[in-house]
Design a protein around this motif. Structure first.
Motif, PDB file in Angstrom:
ATOM      1  N   SER A 156      -8.434   4.895   8.196  1.00  0.00           N
ATOM      2  CA  SER A 156      -8.051   5.480   6.912  1.00  0.00           C
ATOM      3  C   SER A 156      -7.597   4.407   5.931  1.00  0.00           C
ATOM      4  O   SER A 156      -7.093   3.355   6.331  1.00  0.00           O
ATOM      5  N   LEU A 157      -7.791   4.695   4.665  1.00  0.00           N
ATOM      6  CA  LEU A 157      -7.276   3.881   3.570  1.00  0.00           C
ATOM      7  C   LEU A 157      -6.853   4.807   2.450  1.00  0.00           C
ATOM      8  O   LEU A 157      -7.392   5.900   2.304  1.00  0.00           O
ATOM      9  N   ARG A 158      -5.919   4.328   1.641  1.00  0.00           N
ATOM     10  CA  ARG A 158      -5.493   5.076   0.463  1.00  0.00           C
ATOM     11  C   ARG A 158      -5.595   4.170  -0.748  1.00  0.00           C
ATOM     12  O   ARG A 158      -4.966   3.119  -0.793  1.00  0.00           O
ATOM     13  N   LEU A 159      -6.378   4.613  -1.714  1.00  0.00           N
ATOM     14  CA  LEU A 159      -6.508   3.902  -2.975  1.00  0.00           C
ATOM     15  C   LEU A 159      -5.566   4.513  -4.008  1.00  0.00           C
ATOM     16  O   LEU A 159      -5.372   5.727  -4.036  1.00  0.00           O
ATOM     17  N   SER A 160      -5.030   3.652  -4.846  1.00  0.00           N
ATOM     18  CA  SER A 160      -4.180   4.091  -5.950  1.00  0.00           C
ATOM     19  C   SER A 160      -4.695   3.490  -7.242  1.00  0.00           C
ATOM     20  O   SER A 160      -5.284   2.406  -7.246  1.00  0.00           O
ATOM     21  N   CYS A 161      -4.460   4.186  -8.331  1.00  0.00           N
ATOM     22  CA  CYS A 161      -4.888   3.705  -9.647  1.00  0.00           C
ATOM     23  C   CYS A 161      -3.848   4.167 -10.657  1.00  0.00           C
ATOM     24  O   CYS A 161      -3.700   5.367 -10.888  1.00  0.00           O
ATOM     25  N   ALA A 162      -3.137   3.203 -11.239  1.00  0.00           N
ATOM     26  CA  ALA A 162      -2.066   3.513 -12.183  1.00  0.00           C
ATOM     27  C   ALA A 162      -2.482   3.136 -13.596  1.00  0.00           C
ATOM     28  O   ALA A 162      -3.020   2.049 -13.823  1.00  0.00           O
ATOM     29  N   ALA A 163      -2.190   4.028 -14.526  1.00  0.00           N
ATOM     30  CA  ALA A 163      -2.526   3.810 -15.929  1.00  0.00           C
ATOM     31  C   ALA A 163      -1.294   3.380 -16.707  1.00  0.00           C
ATOM     32  O   ALA A 163      -0.171   3.805 -16.431  1.00  0.00           O
ATOM     33  N   SER A 164      -1.533   2.550 -17.708  1.00  0.00           N
ATOM     34  CA  SER A 164      -0.462   2.130 -18.609  1.00  0.00           C
ATOM     35  C   SER A 164      -1.055   1.882 -19.985  1.00  0.00           C
ATOM     36  O   SER A 164      -2.273   1.781 -20.137  1.00  0.00           O
ATOM     37  N   GLY A 165      -0.179   1.778 -20.983  1.00  0.00           N
ATOM     38  CA  GLY A 165      -0.652   1.516 -22.331  1.00  0.00           C
ATOM     39  C   GLY A 165      -0.302   2.657 -23.267  1.00  0.00           C
ATOM     40  O   GLY A 165       0.637   3.408 -23.042  1.00  0.00           O
ATOM     41  N   ARG A 166      -1.106   2.781 -24.311  1.00  0.00           N
ATOM     42  CA  ARG A 166      -0.875   3.797 -25.332  1.00  0.00           C
ATOM     43  C   ARG A 166      -1.520   5.106 -24.865  1.00  0.00           C
ATOM     44  O   ARG A 166      -2.683   5.381 -25.147  1.00  0.00           O
ATOM     45  N   ILE A 167      -0.748   5.884 -24.141  1.00  0.00           N
ATOM     46  CA  ILE A 167      -1.272   7.085 -23.493  1.00  0.00           C
ATOM     47  C   ILE A 167      -0.588   8.321 -24.048  1.00  0.00           C
ATOM     48  O   ILE A 167       0.639   8.405 -24.054  1.00  0.00           O
ATOM     49  N   PHE A 168      -1.402   9.283 -24.497  1.00  0.00           N
ATOM     50  CA  PHE A 168      -0.886  10.549 -25.021  1.00  0.00           C
ATOM     51  C   PHE A 168      -1.048  11.673 -24.015  1.00  0.00           C
ATOM     52  O   PHE A 168      -0.499  12.755 -24.189  1.00  0.00           O
ATOM     53  N   GLY A 169      -1.818  11.405 -23.005  1.00  0.00           N
ATOM     54  CA  GLY A 169      -2.080  12.394 -21.975  1.00  0.00           C
ATOM     55  C   GLY A 169      -3.395  12.032 -21.296  1.00  0.00           C
ATOM     56  O   GLY A 169      -4.242  11.368 -21.879  1.00  0.00           O
ATOM     57  N   ILE A 170      -3.548  12.457 -20.064  1.00  0.00           N
ATOM     58  CA  ILE A 170      -4.761  12.189 -19.301  1.00  0.00           C
ATOM     59  C   ILE A 170      -5.393  13.507 -18.909  1.00  0.00           C
ATOM     60  O   ILE A 170      -4.719  14.377 -18.345  1.00  0.00           O
ATOM     61  N   ASP A 171      -6.658  13.630 -19.192  1.00  0.00           N
ATOM     62  CA  ASP A 171      -7.403  14.827 -18.820  1.00  0.00           C
ATOM     63  C   ASP A 171      -7.878  14.658 -17.376  1.00  0.00           C
ATOM     64  O   ASP A 171      -7.076  14.658 -16.465  1.00  0.00           O
ATOM     65  N   THR A 172      -9.144  14.466 -17.180  1.00  0.00           N
ATOM     66  CA  THR A 172      -9.676  14.353 -15.830  1.00  0.00           C
ATOM     67  C   THR A 172      -9.587  12.923 -15.332  1.00  0.00           C
ATOM     68  O   THR A 172      -9.784  11.972 -16.075  1.00  0.00           O
ATOM     69  N   MET A 173      -9.285  12.786 -14.037  1.00  0.00           N
ATOM     70  CA  MET A 173      -9.265  11.492 -13.366  1.00  0.00           C
ATOM     71  C   MET A 173     -10.380  11.461 -12.328  1.00  0.00           C
ATOM     72  O   MET A 173     -10.652  12.487 -11.692  1.00  0.00           O
ATOM     73  N   TYR A 174     -10.987  10.318 -12.158  1.00  0.00           N
ATOM     74  CA  TYR A 174     -12.159  10.188 -11.308  1.00  0.00           C
ATOM     75  C   TYR A 174     -12.040   8.994 -10.357  1.00  0.00           C
ATOM     76  O   TYR A 174     -11.382   8.002 -10.657  1.00  0.00           O
ATOM     77  N   TRP A 175     -12.773   9.120  -9.260  1.00  0.00           N
ATOM     78  CA  TRP A 175     -13.079   7.977  -8.406  1.00  0.00           C
ATOM     79  C   TRP A 175     -14.586   7.880  -8.254  1.00  0.00           C
ATOM     80  O   TRP A 175     -15.247   8.867  -7.922  1.00  0.00           O
TER      81      TRP A 175
END
Length: 117
Positions: free
Chosen positions: A17-36
């Motif tokens: 098993s592995l777990r991937l993470s993805c963190a967002a930063s910056g000028r963010i007003f909201g996030i709709d859909t997230m994808y891999w």
């Protein structure tokens, strides 16, 4: 702009098993859909999993029952829990997010996942 930083890739034996993470930063007003997504050598990039703002998920058939996508809206982070990995899962995995107020999706730098037999 928005920056996505991935972590968690690596080398694992088949069945592991592995777990991937993805963190967002910056000028963010909201996030709709997230994808891999993932791209194996010599193949086109394919959508692996997606999760909407309401938490609805979708998976490519080849990973159903093995992978789980989740999100933490407070941390603006998306995860991909990968279980029962097989060599065919070997690829570079990319996260992507649709941030509100922007016309394009943003992408992570890519994480190598290698599954040995």
């Amino acid at each position: 702009q928005v920056q996505l930083v991935e972590s968690g890739g690596g080398l694992v034996q088949a069945g592991g098993s592995l777990r991937l993470s993805c963190a967002a930063s910056g000028r963010i007003f909201g996030i709709d859909t997230m994808y891999w997504y993932r791209q194996a050598p010599g193949k086109q990039r394919e959508l692996v999993a997606a999760i909407t703002a309401s938490g609805s998920t979708t998976y490519v058939d080849s990973v159903k029952g093995r992978f789980t996508i989740s999100r933490d809206n407070a941390k603006i982070t998306v995860y991909l829990q990968m279980n029962s990995l097989i060599p065919e899962d070997t690829a570079v995995y990319y996260c992507s997010m649709h941030a509100l107020g922007y016309s394009q999706n943003f992408w992570g730098q890519g994480s190598q996942v290698t599954v040995s037999s």
